[in-house]
Design a protein around this motif. Structure first.
Motif, mmCIF file in Angstrom:
data_model
loop_
_atom_site.group_PDB
_atom_site.id
_atom_site.type_symbol
_atom_site.label_atom_id
_atom_site.label_comp_id
_atom_site.label_asym_id
_atom_site.label_seq_id
_atom_site.Cartn_x
_atom_site.Cartn_y
_atom_site.Cartn_z
ATOM 1 N N PRO A 256 0.796 -1.235 0.000
ATOM 2 C CA PRO A 256 0.000 0.000 0.000
ATOM 3 C C PRO A 256 0.826 1.281 0.000
ATOM 4 N N GLU A 257 2.049 1.243 0.487
ATOM 5 C CA GLU A 257 2.869 2.464 0.511
ATOM 6 C C GLU A 257 3.179 2.961 -0.893
ATOM 7 N N ALA A 258 3.401 2.050 -1.804
ATOM 8 C CA ALA A 258 3.748 2.435 -3.176
ATOM 9 C C ALA A 258 2.515 2.640 -4.044
ATOM 10 N N SER A 259 1.363 2.292 -3.514
ATOM 11 C CA SER A 259 0.172 2.334 -4.345
ATOM 12 C C SER A 259 -0.171 3.734 -4.849
ATOM 13 N N ARG A 260 0.230 4.767 -4.114
ATOM 14 C CA ARG A 260 -0.083 6.128 -4.569
ATOM 15 C C ARG A 260 0.532 6.416 -5.934
ATOM 16 N N SER A 261 1.772 6.014 -6.140
ATOM 17 C CA SER A 261 2.415 6.294 -7.418
ATOM 18 C C SER A 261 1.859 5.404 -8.525
ATOM 19 N N ILE A 262 1.514 4.192 -8.193
ATOM 20 C CA ILE A 262 1.007 3.255 -9.192
ATOM 21 C C ILE A 262 -0.463 3.526 -9.509
ATOM 22 N N CYS A 263 -1.226 3.861 -8.498
ATOM 23 C CA CYS A 263 -2.680 3.904 -8.632
ATOM 24 C C CYS A 263 -3.255 5.251 -9.069
ATOM 25 N N GLY A 264 -2.459 6.302 -9.082
ATOM 26 C CA GLY A 264 -2.983 7.610 -9.464
ATOM 27 C C GLY A 264 -3.607 7.624 -10.848
ATOM 28 N N GLY A 265 -2.912 7.055 -11.808
ATOM 29 C CA GLY A 265 -3.442 6.998 -13.167
ATOM 30 C C GLY A 265 -4.686 6.130 -13.263
ATOM 31 N N ILE A 266 -4.679 5.022 -12.512
ATOM 32 C CA ILE A 266 -5.840 4.128 -12.499
ATOM 33 C C ILE A 266 -7.033 4.845 -11.891
ATOM 34 N N LEU A 267 -6.790 5.627 -10.861
ATOM 35 C CA LEU A 267 -7.863 6.407 -10.229
ATOM 36 C C LEU A 267 -8.477 7.374 -11.236
ATOM 37 N N ALA A 268 -7.642 8.089 -11.963
ATOM 38 C CA ALA A 268 -8.151 9.047 -12.952
ATOM 39 C C ALA A 268 -8.968 8.335 -14.029
ATOM 40 N N GLU A 269 -8.449 7.224 -14.539
ATOM 41 C CA GLU A 269 -9.172 6.459 -15.567
ATOM 42 C C GLU A 269 -10.510 5.950 -15.042
ATOM 43 N N THR A 270 -10.484 5.409 -13.836
ATOM 44 C CA THR A 270 -11.676 4.797 -13.263
ATOM 45 C C THR A 270 -12.729 5.846 -12.929
ATOM 46 N N TYR A 271 -12.303 6.984 -12.415
ATOM 47 C CA TYR A 271 -13.256 8.052 -12.123
ATOM 48 C C TYR A 271 -13.911 8.532 -13.426
ATOM 49 N N ALA A 272 -13.118 8.722 -14.461
ATOM 50 C CA ALA A 272 -13.668 9.160 -15.758
ATOM 51 C C ALA A 272 -14.653 8.123 -16.297
ATOM 52 N N GLN A 273 -14.323 6.856 -16.169
ATOM 53 C CA GLN A 273 -15.223 5.796 -16.647
ATOM 54 C C GLN A 273 -16.506 5.757 -15.820
ATOM 55 N N THR A 274 -16.406 6.006 -14.529
ATOM 56 C CA THR A 274 -17.582 6.038 -13.659
ATOM 57 C C THR A 274 -18.540 7.132 -14.112
ATOM 58 N N VAL A 275 -18.012 8.318 -14.339
ATOM 59 C CA VAL A 275 -18.841 9.434 -14.802
ATOM 60 C C VAL A 275 -19.437 9.111 -16.167
ATOM 61 N N LYS A 276 -18.665 8.492 -17.043
ATOM 62 C CA LYS A 276 -19.162 8.128 -18.373
ATOM 63 C C LYS A 276 -20.325 7.140 -18.272
ATOM 64 N N ILE A 277 -20.181 6.132 -17.442
ATOM 65 C CA ILE A 277 -21.254 5.142 -17.281
ATOM 66 C C ILE A 277 -22.515 5.821 -16.772
ATOM 67 N N LEU A 278 -22.371 6.675 -15.779
ATOM 68 C CA LEU A 278 -23.541 7.384 -15.250
ATOM 69 C C LEU A 278 -24.201 8.243 -16.322
ATOM 70 N N THR A 279 -23.414 9.026 -17.034
ATOM 71 C CA THR A 279 -24.000 9.914 -18.043
ATOM 72 C C THR A 279 -24.575 9.123 -19.219
ATOM 73 N N ASP A 280 -23.951 7.991 -19.556
ATOM 74 C CA ASP A 280 -24.513 7.126 -20.611
ATOM 75 C C ASP A 280 -25.899 6.612 -20.235
ATOM 76 N N HIS A 281 -26.189 6.568 -18.949
ATOM 77 C CA HIS A 281 -27.487 6.102 -18.456
ATOM 78 C C HIS A 281 -28.355 7.266 -17.963
ATOM 79 N N ASP A 282 -28.038 8.443 -18.485
ATOM 80 C CA ASP A 282 -28.827 9.652 -18.215
ATOM 81 C C ASP A 282 -28.831 10.092 -16.759
ATOM 82 N N ILE A 283 -27.749 9.776 -16.052
ATOM 83 C CA ILE A 283 -27.554 10.267 -14.696
ATOM 84 C C ILE A 283 -26.389 11.241 -14.769
ATOM 85 N N HIS A 284 -26.645 12.476 -14.420
ATOM 86 C CA HIS A 284 -25.629 13.527 -14.563
ATOM 87 C C HIS A 284 -25.227 14.042 -13.187
#
Length: 145
Positions: A115-143
């Motif tokens: 977990p100590e190193a996860s910040r450097s590894i996971c930052g990009g994954i967090l950004a991708e996943t957050y963007a995908q989450t918003v996309k899924i919601l908006t694709d289903h008419d939830i804004h």
């Protein structure tokens, strides 16, 4: 660097875990505060604490989808598309992140670094996943706003 990435970095610097940052970004987007939701999301961090369970970003993203699409009171029905949205998120995460890292557990993603190193590894994954989450919601008419 965009505003979301800057905010992610600020939250990480304050000691929030990946799943909590998903919640905080969501609440920021809605101009809301819900410390209980943020605290609860801490339970998903680092694969529910030992790294062997599903990544907190996938489970956190599913919680964010549920935050908007799930039943929350006796008078609410929740979205009929909730399960489809969760399946879409799971499929995307397994296909994108799981394939890239050899699995969707925290151990698979961050390896021996823990977990100590996860910040450097996971930052990009967090950004991708957050963007995908918003996309899924908006694709289903939830804004989320």
């Amino acid at each position: 660097m965009d505003d979301t990435l800057m905010q992610m970095l600020r939250y990480a610097a304050k000691g929030y875990a990946c799943s909590q940052i998903m919640a905080l970004l969501t609440l920021d987007r809605c101009k809301a505060s819900n410390p209980g939701f943020v605290r609860a999301m801490a339970g998903l961090a680092y694969g529910c604490g030992n790294g062997a369970a599903t990544c907190g970003l996938l489970t956190g993203a599913c919680c964010v989808i549920g935050y908007f699409a799930g039943k929350g009171t006796d008078d609410e029905a929740g979205s009929e598309e909730l399960m489809l949205m969760l399946e879409t998120m799971n499929d995307w995460f397994q296909g994108q992140i799981g394939e890239r890292h050899g699995g969707i557990t925290c151990q698979a993603i961050v390896g021996e670094a823990g977990p100590e190193a996860s910040r450097s590894i996971c930052g990009g994954i967090l950004a991708e996943t957050y963007a995908q989450t918003v996309k899924i919601l908006t694709d289903h008419d939830i804004h989320p706003q």
